[in-house]
Design a protein around this motif. Structure first.
Motif, short mmCIF file in Angstrom:
data_model
loop_
_atom_site.label_atom_id
_atom_site.label_comp_id
_atom_site.label_asym_id
_atom_site.label_seq_id
_atom_site.Cartn_x
_atom_site.Cartn_y
_atom_site.Cartn_z
N TYR A 94 27.02 55.72 58.09
CA TYR A 94 28.19 56.85 57.84
C TYR A 94 29.27 58.46 58.09
CZ TYR A 94 25.99 55.35 52.80
OH TYR A 94 25.94 55.00 52.11
N ILE A 95 29.58 57.00 59.06
CA ILE A 95 30.90 57.72 60.52
C ILE A 95 32.00 58.54 59.34
CG2 ILE A 95 30.28 56.18 62.12
CD1 ILE A 95 33.00 54.75 62.17
N LYS A 96 32.67 57.55 58.14
CA LYS A 96 33.31 57.94 57.32
C LYS A 96 33.80 58.76 56.33
CE LYS A 96 37.49 56.61 55.12
NZ LYS A 96 38.23 55.02 54.70
N ALA A 97 34.20 59.92 55.94
CA ALA A 97 33.72 60.89 54.78
C ALA A 97 34.21 59.77 53.72
CB ALA A 97 34.56 61.84 55.61
N PRO A 118 27.05 51.66 56.09
CA PRO A 118 29.48 50.78 55.11
C PRO A 118 29.94 50.45 55.79
CG PRO A 118 28.67 53.43 54.78
CD PRO A 118 27.62 52.93 55.59
N LEU A 119 31.22 49.17 54.81
CA LEU A 119 31.57 48.74 55.98
C LEU A 119 32.66 48.89 56.89
CD1 LEU A 119 32.51 45.24 55.63
CD2 LEU A 119 34.68 46.53 54.29
N THR A 120 32.55 50.27 57.61
CA THR A 120 33.83 50.48 58.24
C THR A 120 32.79 50.83 60.16
OG1 THR A 120 34.72 52.05 56.78
CG2 THR A 120 34.73 53.34 59.07
N SER A 121 31.25 51.41 59.91
CA SER A 121 31.00 50.40 61.02
C SER A 121 30.08 48.83 60.99
CB SER A 121 29.42 52.06 60.86
OG SER A 121 28.62 51.72 62.29
N ALA A 122 29.32 48.77 59.78
CA ALA A 122 29.08 47.89 59.96
C ALA A 122 29.55 46.53 59.97
CB ALA A 122 28.25 47.23 58.15
N LEU A 123 30.88 46.63 59.98
CA LEU A 123 31.78 45.47 60.44
C LEU A 123 31.72 44.78 61.35
CD1 LEU A 123 34.18 42.92 59.23
CD2 LEU A 123 35.46 45.19 59.47
N ALA A 165 39.19 48.50 59.05
CA ALA A 165 38.50 47.63 58.37
C ALA A 165 38.96 47.53 56.54
CB ALA A 165 37.25 48.26 57.62
N ALA A 166 40.58 47.67 56.73
CA ALA A 166 41.48 48.77 55.62
C ALA A 166 41.53 46.76 54.92
CB ALA A 166 42.62 49.12 56.16
N THR A 167 42.38 46.13 55.62
CA THR A 167 42.24 44.67 54.73
C THR A 167 41.11 44.00 54.15
OG1 THR A 167 44.39 44.47 56.29
CG2 THR A 167 43.58 42.66 55.26
#
Length: 638
Positions: free
Chosen positions: A121-124, A164-169, A429-431
């Motif tokens: 969970y790196i992104k707040a 979450p995606l920001t790390s898992a992707l 990861a934004a797109t």
């Protein structure tokens, strides 16, 4: 002359007044010199125009690894002061005597900063607004580090996986890089460290890009190896109870040691023995997981032989208690039995896995209370632990602990040393994250009702049934979904309830594929009877499977194992024990995950879509929006 004197007085007053000026008079007394609280009998006088006193020269407030080190220091400093005629011979004798009597150096305080179940969970705010993110987490850790230069930062597992995606992707490389920047020391493996198998875990430790994933190795240059590839962890993964069955050797170190001014502390790290029951079989293939307490106890003699008497256990297994994040009322769960069987040499247990925060004293095998902590989940809390070591015996004298809230929003500032890393991966990861895949009519919660059924569980099970009920696609009539695979609520994004791929991925981050197989009605009964604590191989808490529309049943909390489930029906027709039914589950369950071993006996298997793809297709098949499930398929009796 009067005017010049007035200016001088004004200047002195601006720097603390006349009293400060008088205190800087060489030879003036600043009270009696003490070593810690012990009075030496020597005046603490000013030594020079720089205002430094005898107390400044001896620096007794600093940490000393032994009393001998402090005595040597006092001897050397006092000799220089005597040689420079700052003290008398008699005063030096008093100082040496006082140094020994003071006890300075006989104990050493070490700070341990602990956390568990970070899960990438790196992104707040990702997954939940209550998650502070790694930059705020780093700020809190830095503050605790600053409070004591003698420290270690330790984790009790599940640092990665189910992220979450920001790390898992990016194969959780962002989380490893973030922890490298924070400067942690040890992470005990958890069950989720094995989600993608031993080889991937070893890559997390040693580095190198993933052999096939295009999203690997995309970190910032400062975080990568000189060859431009993922650098791996600069801290140590620990796995004391995990052995390779072929070599009978641990796949990772059993413990790590950190030396604090000559006082060594051992950190034994491990995951729960039941890891194979909650991880896909491919993730633990060729590995054996040993009993937690037995593993620790077997290591104690070796540590003692090395002169190590301070022992901390980092274990990815835990319990539950009431009373807030520092409460321990009613502590229960696997951690209690483990600690009850531990060798008395263990001084502290940092636990995890249950995502519950607690701060406990639990008796060991000798009946002596041991401090046992857990910080909860997702960096929401961390545990501030002070350990006092006897520098003569090298053993721990006392342990105090306090779970602290990390804080969100303006409560805790984000550490600039981490914000660029998070922003970098968030941008990459934004797109894929922002792609709209459908709509919902309201937020859908994974919180279960008293029967164990959740609104989101209903929806996910229906989506999986919809993906596999057609001819040629499996012809499923019922779907079962494990609650542990539903990692977050599905939020309602104003104004029209758009669901993004990032939202869906956060809910189901494992990338499991769907499997349709044939079970008899009797096997379905066995499957449902396996859901309950301590029944048919299940662990110490219920795992109520989420079921698709048309299927219903009743369970009784007070009934005996094997007799809890009744009234099983499909579209109002009772389940026939000898009839065959096509059943869809995810690949984790199909291989016997979560101790649902009967699913391994399912026949005529047919593979299907990835779970997130099935969910996306279900949303698109309902363009007006999917509503929360009614939670009316499972009935609980007392």
């Amino acid at each position: 002359m009067f005017q010049l004197r007035s200016v001088a007085v004004a200047l002195l007053m601006s720097f603390g007044g006349l009293a400060a000026a008088q205190a800087c008079t060489v030879g003036s007394s600043a009270g009696t010199l003490t070593f810690d609280t012990y009075a030496t009998g020597v005046d603490n006088r000013v030594l020079g125009t720089d205002c430094k006193t005898l107390d400044d020269a001896f620096d007794d407030e600093s940490a000393w690894g032994s009393q001998a080190a402090f005595l040597s220091h006092v001897s050397n400093v006092s000799f220089e002061l005597l040689k420079n005629r700052k003290i008398s011979s008699a005063e030096r004798v008093r100082l040496l005597s006082a140094a020994k009597a003071s006890g300075v150096g006989t104990t050493l305080k070490v700070k341990l900063i602990a956390f568990n179940d970070f899960h990438g969970y790196i992104k707040a705010g990702e997954g939940s607004s209550s998650n502070p993110g790694v930059a705020r987490f780093s700020t809190r850790i830095k503050a605790l580090k600053a409070a004591n230069p003698l420290h270690a930062v330790i984790s009790a597992g599940d640092m990665i996986g189910a992220s979450p995606l920001t790390s898992a992707l990016f194969k959780d490389e962002p989380t490893i890089e973030a922890m490298n920047r924070i400067g942690i020391d040890f992470n005990a493996v958890g069950n989720h460290e094995f989600d993608e198998g031993k080889d991937e875990l070893l890559r997390m430790q040693h580095g190198g890009n993933h052999p096939t994933d295009i999203y690997s190795g995309l970190g910032l240059p400062v975080d990568k190896r000189v060859d431009g590839e993922f650098a791996g962890a600069r801290f140590k993964f620990l796995a004391a109870n995990v052995t390779d069955t072929a070599s009978n050797q641990t796949v990772l170190p059993a413990y790590g040691v950190k030396d604090f001014l000559g006082n060594k502390v051992a950190f034994i790290g491990m995951t729960l023995e039941g890891t194979p029951t909650i991880v896909s079989p491919s993730g633990v293939a060729g590995l054996q997981f040993g009993d937690e307490a037995n593993t620790v106890n077997a290591l104690v003699p070796s540590l003692k032989a090395q002169g190590i008497a301070s022992i901390v256990v980092l274990i990815h297994e835990g319990g539950a208690a009431t009373g807030g994040i520092n409460g321990c009322a009613g502590i229960s769960g696997a951690i209690v039995d483990i600690v009850n069987r531990l060798d008395p040499a263990v001084d502290l247990v940092v636990s995890g896995h249950t995502h519950a925060a607690y701060n406990c004293l639990i008796p060991n095998s000798a009946g002596k209370n041991v401090r046992v902590t857990s910080g909860g989940q997702y960096a929401r809390n961390l545990t501030d632990i002070d350990v006092v070591i006897d520098t003569r015996t090298k053993d721990v004298l006392s342990v105090t602990a306090n779970n602290l809230v990390t804080g969100t929003g303006t409560a805790t500032a984000e550490d600039p040393a981490l914000t660029d890393l998070v922003a970098h991966y968030d941008s990459l990861a934004a797109t894929p994250k922002s792609r709209v895949i459908g709509k919902i009519t309201a937020a859908i919660s994974r919180t279960a009702n008293a029967a164990g059924e959740s609104a989101l569980g209903d929806v996910i099970a229906d989506a999986q049934l919809d993906a596999t009920n057609d001819v040629g696609m499996g012809e499923a009539v019922v779907t079962f979904m494990n609650p542990g695979g539903i990692r977050a609520d599905l939020p309602f994004n104003a104004p029209n309830g758009d669901v993004t791929y990032g939202d869906a991925f956060t809910v189901q981050p494992f990338g499991n594929s769907l499997v349709t197989l044939t079970l008899s009605g009797a096997q379905i009964k066995t499957l449902l009877e396996t859901q309950f604590a301590n029944c048919l191989g299940q662990t110490t808490f219920d795992r109520i499977l989420q079921v698709s529309k048309g299927f219903s049943y009743t369970w009784s909390a007070g009934a005996a194992c094997g007799s809890k489930v009744s009234n099983m029906a499909l579209n109002g027709v009772a389940i026939d024990p000898v009839a065959s039914y096509r059943v869809t589950v995810n690949s984790f369950l199909a291989d016997g995950g979560d101790a649902f071993a009967v699913l391994k006996d399912g026949t005529n298997r047919l593979g299907g879509a990835v779970d997130t793809d099935a969910f996306e297709a279900y949303l698109q098949a309902n363009p007006s929006g999917v509503a929360p499930g009614a939670q009316n398929r499972i009935t609980r009796l007392p």
